[in-house]
Design a protein around this motif. Structure first.
Motif, short mmCIF file in Angstrom:
data_model
loop_
_atom_site.label_atom_id
_atom_site.label_comp_id
_atom_site.label_asym_id
_atom_site.label_seq_id
_atom_site.Cartn_x
_atom_site.Cartn_y
_atom_site.Cartn_z
N HIS A 19 44.61 40.39 40.96
CA HIS A 19 43.18 40.54 40.73
C HIS A 19 42.38 40.97 41.95
N HIS A 20 42.99 40.97 43.12
CA HIS A 20 42.29 41.45 44.32
C HIS A 20 42.70 42.87 44.70
N LEU A 22 43.47 47.09 43.74
CA LEU A 22 42.67 48.19 43.19
C LEU A 22 42.58 48.11 41.67
N GLY A 24 43.83 45.63 39.56
CA GLY A 24 43.52 44.29 39.08
C GLY A 24 42.04 43.95 39.21
N SER A 25 41.42 44.35 40.29
CA SER A 25 39.99 44.05 40.46
C SER A 25 39.15 44.84 39.47
N ALA A 26 39.58 46.06 39.14
CA ALA A 26 38.87 46.85 38.12
C ALA A 26 39.01 46.21 36.74
N TRP A 28 39.53 43.01 36.21
CA TRP A 28 38.73 41.78 36.29
C TRP A 28 37.24 42.10 36.02
N ARG A 29 36.72 43.14 36.70
CA ARG A 29 35.31 43.50 36.53
C ARG A 29 35.03 43.95 35.09
N GLY A 41 42.90 33.96 38.41
CA GLY A 41 43.76 34.75 39.28
C GLY A 41 44.25 33.89 40.43
N ARG A 43 46.02 34.17 44.34
CA ARG A 43 46.41 35.02 45.47
C ARG A 43 47.91 34.82 45.71
#
Length: 81
Positions: A19-20, A22, A24-26, A28-29, A41, A43
């Motif tokens: 989730h941190h 490229l 995964g964060s997209a 998540w958002r 999520g 780390r």
């Protein structure tokens, strides 16, 4: 069958591995923007996804309705060549 019938309720736990990163964060958002409120999520320092038992324990704790695997090994161009 519409795709909406496949989605969990908006308060169901959704686990996003990576989730941190490229992708995964997209993801998540996008889920957050769609109103999903129970995003989970870990780390890599919290859960080693290459350790089967550790990953299974983490998933057993969260009991997600959906798992999104966007985790990857990152090393740049040299690591991928």
């Amino acid at each position: 069958m519409s795709s909406e019938t496949l989605l969990p309720s908006q308060d169901a736990p959704i686990y996003v591995a990576g989730h941190h990163g490229l992708v995964g964060s997209a993801v998540w958002r996008a889920l957050a923007a769609a109103g999903f409120t129970n995003l989970v999520g870990f780390r890599s320092s919290e859960v080693d996804l290459t350790d089967r038992d550790a990953a299974a324990d983490a998933l057993a704790t969260v009991r997600p309705a959906v798992v999104v695997d966007a985790a990857a090994r990152v090393g740049g161009i040299l690591a991928n060549s």
